[in-house]
Design an enzyme around this catalytic site. Structure first.
Site, PDB file in Angstrom:
ATOM      1  N   GLY A 152      43.516  18.504 -18.693  1.00  0.00           N
ATOM      2  CA  GLY A 152      44.626  18.449 -19.448  1.00  0.00           C
ATOM      3  C   GLY A 152      46.046  18.482 -18.427  1.00  0.00           C
ATOM      4  N   THR A 153      45.861  19.242 -17.307  1.00  0.00           N
ATOM      5  CA  THR A 153      47.055  19.462 -16.719  1.00  0.00           C
ATOM      6  C   THR A 153      47.589  18.046 -16.002  1.00  0.00           C
ATOM      7  OG1 THR A 153      46.438  21.681 -16.155  1.00  0.00           O
ATOM      8  CG2 THR A 153      48.016  20.822 -14.805  1.00  0.00           C
ATOM      9  N   ASN A 194      48.881  26.613 -28.249  1.00  0.00           N
ATOM     10  CA  ASN A 194      47.444  27.143 -27.886  1.00  0.00           C
ATOM     11  C   ASN A 194      47.693  28.743 -27.894  1.00  0.00           C
ATOM     12  OD1 ASN A 194      49.660  26.234 -25.497  1.00  0.00           O
ATOM     13  ND2 ASN A 194      48.508  27.864 -24.452  1.00  0.00           N
ATOM     14  N   HIS A 219      36.987  20.077 -21.558  1.00  0.00           N
ATOM     15  CA  HIS A 219      36.515  21.144 -21.739  1.00  0.00           C
ATOM     16  C   HIS A 219      36.765  21.916 -22.990  1.00  0.00           C
ATOM     17  CE1 HIS A 219      39.506  24.042 -19.773  1.00  0.00           C
ATOM     18  NE2 HIS A 219      39.759  23.020 -19.665  1.00  0.00           N
ATOM     19  N   THR A 265      38.056   5.940  -8.367  1.00  0.00           N
ATOM     20  CA  THR A 265      36.685   5.480  -8.870  1.00  0.00           C
ATOM     21  C   THR A 265      36.379   6.685 -10.247  1.00  0.00           C
ATOM     22  OG1 THR A 265      35.749   4.840  -6.915  1.00  0.00           O
ATOM     23  CG2 THR A 265      34.183   5.513  -8.381  1.00  0.00           C
ATOM     24  N   CYS A 293      49.073  35.713 -16.418  1.00  0.00           N
ATOM     25  CA  CYS A 293      49.786  36.630 -15.852  1.00  0.00           C
ATOM     26  C   CYS A 293      50.139  36.037 -14.481  1.00  0.00           C
ATOM     27  CB  CYS A 293      48.989  37.969 -15.652  1.00  0.00           C
ATOM     28  SG  CYS A 293      47.593  37.697 -14.954  1.00  0.00           S
TER      29      CYS A 293
HETATM   30  C1  LIG Z   1      48.043  23.394 -24.628  1.00  0.00           C
HETATM   31  C2  LIG Z   1      47.466  23.280 -23.437  1.00  0.00           C
HETATM   32  N1  LIG Z   1      47.870  22.248 -22.659  1.00  0.00           N
HETATM   33  C3  LIG Z   1      47.310  22.143 -21.329  1.00  0.00           C
HETATM   34  C4  LIG Z   1      46.301  22.932 -20.795  1.00  0.00           C
HETATM   35  C5  LIG Z   1      45.839  22.527 -19.453  1.00  0.00           C
HETATM   36  O1  LIG Z   1      44.647  21.774 -19.683  1.00  0.00           O
HETATM   37  P1  LIG Z   1      43.382  21.958 -18.522  1.00  0.00           P
HETATM   38  O2  LIG Z   1      42.801  23.443 -18.555  1.00  0.00           O
HETATM   39  O3  LIG Z   1      42.277  21.020 -18.931  1.00  0.00           O
HETATM   40  O4  LIG Z   1      43.976  21.641 -17.181  1.00  0.00           O
HETATM   41  C6  LIG Z   1      45.724  23.706 -21.704  1.00  0.00           C
HETATM   42  C7  LIG Z   1      44.748  24.787 -21.246  1.00  0.00           C
HETATM   43  O5  LIG Z   1      44.544  25.911 -21.347  1.00  0.00           O
HETATM   44  C8  LIG Z   1      46.508  24.066 -23.031  1.00  0.00           C
HETATM   45  O6  LIG Z   1      45.877  24.823 -23.735  1.00  0.00           O
END
Ligand SMILES: Cc1ncc(COP(=O)(O)O)c(C=O)c1O
Length: 385
Positions: A69-70, A154, A204, A240, A321
């Site tokens: 996600g990041t 989130n 995940h 890849t 934190c």
């Molecule tokens: C809303 C949101 N954006 C981005 C992320 C980051 O995703 P990842 O943990 O797959 O890098 C998270 C993970 O906690 C999330 O909840």
């Protein structure tokens, strides 16, 4: 075994995803190779891409695999910012205040190093981005490169008015990225009819493996890559591709979902009766089906977290934190809470395997944990220190 109520942080791999990954790990072949082994890997990869596209309502070609996600959020925001500003569209990014740090730290980096102008949009007391503020920012400025927004918070679970944001931005000719990482498989997503330009998801969070995510990028979007190399994935993300991870991701994406609303509502009602002073945060109705978020007056969320952990229940404060020091959540502060109120935050999130018994264990441990956390009190640390 501890009761796990932190599924928004990460949720266990589904057995179908784990089995699919183990089988795929035995397959040899680089999906870019032209011999038969490579083509077999390629077929597995493209079938996985198709299944994920099906779960998101987009074309397979629009699914770009990332490391999670990041990375997806970074690619969307930096990539769209660079492409749009190079085309002379402007350098302004509109961002709601309650975003995940993947977004906040990305736009702040662009501001510090790449000349971006970041305009923070206010959220209301339920954590919902203001459409009025979005509209006035879009009409006041003609240099907006993009708008980025969560699909659902989130932290407090509030579902965001993404449709409204897209309607306003589209009228102004501005592309929108949605961070759907917490919302994927909890809310319906149909990328093709959404009007979005890009959308981030992560495996995940849905029962797939760690280390893979996807950015859906509309066919017509202009986006600069973060990673250069072999030109895979429309040159948007070279490297890849990880076939076993993609196959496992697709198994999770295909797995039927069931609403967790009933168990969530039981959890919420149970917390309210176990600790009547606890305050439910976020939208009480338009919220993620797996999210219960409360503030507990007169204590630190971290103390509660440690005490519940000692009682065998894993929960979260919902916010990161900094270097081990609890910070009041920026999301709660943006919703108008005081720092003292915000410090008593606790987030409990459910997954497909969560049971009534999990909720009962939490509810029986909570009153004693709260009493002890209140006796420990609020730390006197001032956030500016
Ligand atoms: C809303 C949101 N954006 C981005 C992320 C980051 O995703 P990842 O943990 O797959 O890098 C998270 C993970 O906690 C999330 O909840």
């Amino acid at each position: 075994m501890a009761v796990y109520l932190d599924h928004a942080a990460t949720t266990p791999m589904l057995p179908v995803a784990r089995d699919a990954m183990i089988d795929a790990l035995d397959v040899v072949g680089n999906s870019s190779s032209i011999h038969s082994a490579g083509q077999n890997a390629r077929r597995m990869l493209e079938e996985a891409r198709e299944a994920i596209a099906g779960s998101l309502g987009c074309d397979p070609i629009e699914v770009v695999f990332t490391s999670g996600g990041t990375e997806s959020v970074n690619l969307a925001i930096k990539g769209m910012f660079w492409a749009r500003s190079a085309a002379g569209a402007g350098r302004r990014i509109l961002v709601p205040r309650g975003e995940h740090h993947a977004t906040i730290d990305t736009v702040e980096w662009l501001e510090r190093t790449e000349g971006a102008i970041v305009e923070w949009l206010p959220t209301d007391e339920l954590g919902r981005v203001s459409l009025e503020a979005t509209e006035s920012a879009l009409s006041a400025h003609h240099d907006v490169a993009l708008v980025t927004t969560l699909m659902a918070s989130n932290e407090v679970g509030t579902i965001q008015p993404v449709e409204g944001v897209v309607r306003l931005a589209t009228r102004a000719g501005v592309p929108v990225h949605a961070d759907a990482i917490g919302a994927y498989r909890h809310l319906p997503i149909d990328f093709s009819s959404s009007g979005l330009t890009a959308l981030s998801v992560s495996a995940h969070k849905i029962g797939g493996p760690l280390g893979i995510g996807a950015l859906v990028v509309s066919r017509t979007a202009a986006i600069e890559p973060l990673i250069h190399g072999g030109g895979q994935q429309r040159k948007v993300r070279s490297g890849t591709q990880d076939v076993p991870a993609a196959v496992a991701f697709s198994a999770a994406a295909r797995h039927p979902t069931m609403p967790l609303t009933g168990l969530r509502d039981r959890l919420i009602a149970g917390v309210q009766s176990a600790v009547p002073s606890a305050v439910l945060r976020g939208d009480p109705i338009d919220r993620l089906d797996n999210n219960a978020h409360f503030t507990f007056p007169g204590c630190e969320g971290d103390s509660l977290l440690y005490l519940l952990d000692a009682a065998g229940v894993c929960v979260s404060t919902g916010s990161a934190c900094q270097a081990g020091i609890p910070e009041a959540s920026h999301v709660l502060l943006a919703m108008g809470l005081t720092e003292a109120e915000a410090r008593g935050a606790l987030r409990m999130t459910l997954g497909v395997a969560s049971t009534d018994a999990d909720v009962d264990t939490l509810l029986s441990a909570l009153p004693a944990a709260y009493d002890r956390a209140v006796r420990a009190g609020l730390s006197t640390r001032v956030s500016a220190l």
